[in-house]
Structures are given as C-alpha cells and as structure tokens.
Design a protein around this motif. Structure first.
Motif: not given
Length: 414
Positions: A312-315, A318-331
């Motif tokens: 919900l915090s990521a929703y 936007v910056k938090k959502r983008q951080e999660i997306e970058r972390a997933l991409a890196d992984a």
C-alpha cells in the motif's frame, strides 16, 4: 428550435440544440473525439475504440431523460444536462491510464480539477486552438460556470442534483456501463436503463429509488461489479497501461512531455516514440501488441497485514514503487522498466470507492427510506466480493517471468 441530429450507437437519434450544441462545437469538447473511453482496453477487446466524446453525449442524453422523469425545474434540468455533457472535459490522453502520474508529477492537473479549470476559463487545454469559450457560452445563456463546475464534482446545494451526476446510481454510470458493454462485446454490463429512469425519484431532497425498482438497481450493481472484473481491471489491460505509464514517467524524469495532459492519444504515442530509447521501445511494443506477461497475480487474501502495508505504501508513493521495480529488475537481470508492479484497487483491502457505492436510498411503500444494503442482501454481497480477483500484479517480458515468481516475495518483503 433548430439543432442537429446525432445518431448514437447506444441511444439512437439525439437532437442537440441551443447551449448544448454551442458547447459541443467548442474545441475542448471536440478534442474528446481523440481520447479513448477505455484507454488501452482495445488491445484486449478490439471493439473498444469508442471515445469520451460519444460517452459525454450519451451522459447528456441520459441526464436529459432523467430530468424529465424527475420533473425537474427547467433551470435545474439544464444545469444537470450541461454538467453531464462536460463532466469529462478535462480528461487527458487514454482517459484514466495516467492517473498515478497526475497525482505524483502534476498534482494540479488531475482530470477533475482540469475540467473545473476549463469550465471556469482558467486554462485553455487546446493550446490556443480556439479554446476558452466555454465560460462565455455559459454566461451568455444565464448559466453560472461556478455552479456547473461544482456540480461536476458532485457538490451542489440541491443534493439530488449532485447525486444524479455523481452518486451511487447516476447518469454517468448508466451510460458508460451500457456503452462499454456494447463496444467490448461483454454482456455483463447490460442494464435496464428504461426501468432505472422510471423508478428514480426525489424524496426529501435526496435522489432515491422506489421499492418497485429494486431489481433494476440490483442489476446495475451486479453489472458494474462484473465489468470491473472483466474489463476495467483485466490484467492484460493493466499491463499495457502500466507499460505506457512507465514510458511517460521516463520522459518526465528526463524533462520531456510536461504538457502531456493537453495532448490526445495519438499525439502522446508519437511524442514518446520520437524520444527514442525506452519510451520508443514501449510504444512500439504497444503498437504491435508485444506486451509484458503477468509473472505474479496475487489476491489480497494471500497477503498478511505487513505485506499489505508495504504494498500500500508503494501504491501511494511512486518513488517507492519505482524502487521496488528496480530491485526486482536487478534480481532477475532485467533492464530498468522491464519489470512493472501494478495494483488493481485503490488499496489492497477495499475496492475502488465508486464500485462499492451501494447506499442509495430505497423509498419503501410505507414512505420510509432505507439504505439499499438494508433492503437487499445483494448489496452487502457485492461489497464483500473482491473485484477483481487479483490485487497485486508483477509483469515483465516473458523471459523473466519464471525468475520473478521465485524471488518477488524475498525482494519486496525481505
């Protein structure tokens, strides 16, 4: 009074004249011809190419008919008709697709406030192409732009007028459910408009439904719930919208396309494609329907409270959502932008507020008024129904799907 006949695929022949015709002729209203009602849903439902233009005309037509059924005073009826006609005048390209971008990047330019500013003459969304005449047209006809703009937001001293346009059962929903069902070919949205218009009435200053019309309202509630599941939050539609949103976010971060909210659908695609790099790649994927695939579709019930709070915090940020997306991409070894995190509902526990609006009053035969939820168990059942079945989605190009399924929880929740 002389006017023009418009032939509509839903309502048949509609005669437009007077101030309504003058408003329809404005560049701001004509601009709506180039904004798809359902955004990128045509990638899933090929017939969904209808626009905000015909929906706005349809909402006006329903408002005109409802005004007659309610026996509204002439001035009241006209205000409702105008507000229904102009309620979507501020929509940007692809309708609701970029709502999260409005909230984060250009907060003063969400479509509701844009519409208000256009009607009040504070902004020209046509960039000098003949726009800015709407407030003058209204004032020449003795109509207050302030009253119209307030009514569009559901605010009016006469509560039943606000409810008629922005309530639990309103002219906007009546038109879009029928229209969207027709053009997508999804039968779930079919409702009994004729009956609905006959059983709505004003009682003690409130818009209510007569008890004899209970089934018509129940039918509309079911149709709305199913259309959200089947069309509005179809996971492939949300993937396409998420991809295009990321392309625009990239452009904005690079200092480009800050006036995107003035554009129409095709202009945004052209501008993004001309930027080359990631935005261009995404536009090409959308043009040729080479979409990301869903790696994770998670329901709200499968998440614990802490996981819900994190998402919900990521929703909301936007910056938090983008951080999660970058972390997933890196992984998984993907490039930035190749993993997207999407949410189906405004929060992960409740559905979209409009969807859950089931509190219209029911005028009983004995003269009492009760909320719909107290009169029929169906209203409460629809509130409990999770719509759609997924709350959180992670999507990417097909080659990363398997890897994402294995690491997403560890990456997001630690």
């Amino acid at each position: 009074m002389e006017g023009k006949i418009v032939h509509d695929g839903i309502h048949g022949s509609m005669k437009i004249s007077g101030v309504i015709l003058d408003l329809v002729k404005t560049p701001e209203f004509q601009r709506l011809r180039h904004i798809k009602q359902l955004g990128l849903a045509y990638l899933v439902y090929p017939g969904a190419n209808h626009t905000r233009f015909e929906h706005s005309l349809g909402a006006w037509n329903v408002a005109k008919r409802l005004s007659g059924e309610l026996n509204l005073e002439k001035d009241e009826g006209l205000i409702l008709e105008i507000a229904a006609l102009l309620h979507d005048i501020g929509h940007g390209p692809f309708s609701h697709t970029f709502e999260s971008i409005y909230q984060h990047y250009v907060k003063e330019h969400d479509h509701m406030h844009l519409g208000q500013d256009i009607i009040l003459g504070k902004i020209d969304i046509t960039d000098g192409n003949g726009g800015g005449r709407i407030p003058g047209i209204l004032e020449e006809n003795g109509i207050s732009p302030e009253e119209v703009s307030s009514l569009i937001l559901g605010k009016h001293p006469k509560r039943y007028l606000g409810q008629a346009l922005h309530g639990d059962v309103d002219v906007d929903q009546i038109d879009y459910l029928i229209r969207d069902a027709h053009y997508t070919g999804v039968a779930h949205g079919i409702i009994d408009m004729e009956r609905l218009l006959k059983v709505l009435t004003v009682h003690n200053g409130e818009l209510v439904v007569e008890e004899k019309g209970l089934e018509a309202v129940e039918g509309m509630m079911v149709a709305r719930s199913l259309m959200y599941s089947r069309v509005y939050f179809h996971h492939t539609v949300k993937i396409a919208e998420g991809m295009l949103t990321r392309a625009l976010e990239f452009a904005l971060e690079e200092g480009n396309l800050w006036d995107f909210w003035k554009m129409v659908d095709c202009r945004v695609l052209v501008e993004l494609e001309d930027l080359e790099g990631f935005p261009s790649e995404i536009v090409k994927r959308i043009k040729y329907r080479d979409l990301y695939k869903a790696a994770v579709l998670e329901s709200a019930e499968s998440l614990d409270q802490e996981e819900k709070r994190t998402l919900l915090s990521a929703y909301r940020d936007v910056k938090k959502r983008q951080e999660i997306e970058r972390a997933l991409a890196d992984a998984v070894g993907a490039k930035e932008g190749e993993v997207i995190l999407e949410f189906s509902v405004a929060d992960l526990m409740l559905s979209e507020p409009r969807l859950k609006a089931t509190e219209i009053g029911v005028l009983l035969e004995n003269g009492d008024v009760q909320p719909l939820a107290k009169v029929t168990p169906l209203a409460n059942a629809l509130k409990r129904r999770q719509t759609p079945r997924w709350a959180v989605m992670i999507a990417s190009p097909a080659k990363y799907v398997s890897a994402l399924r294995g690491v997403w929880k560890r990456v997001i929740f630690g």
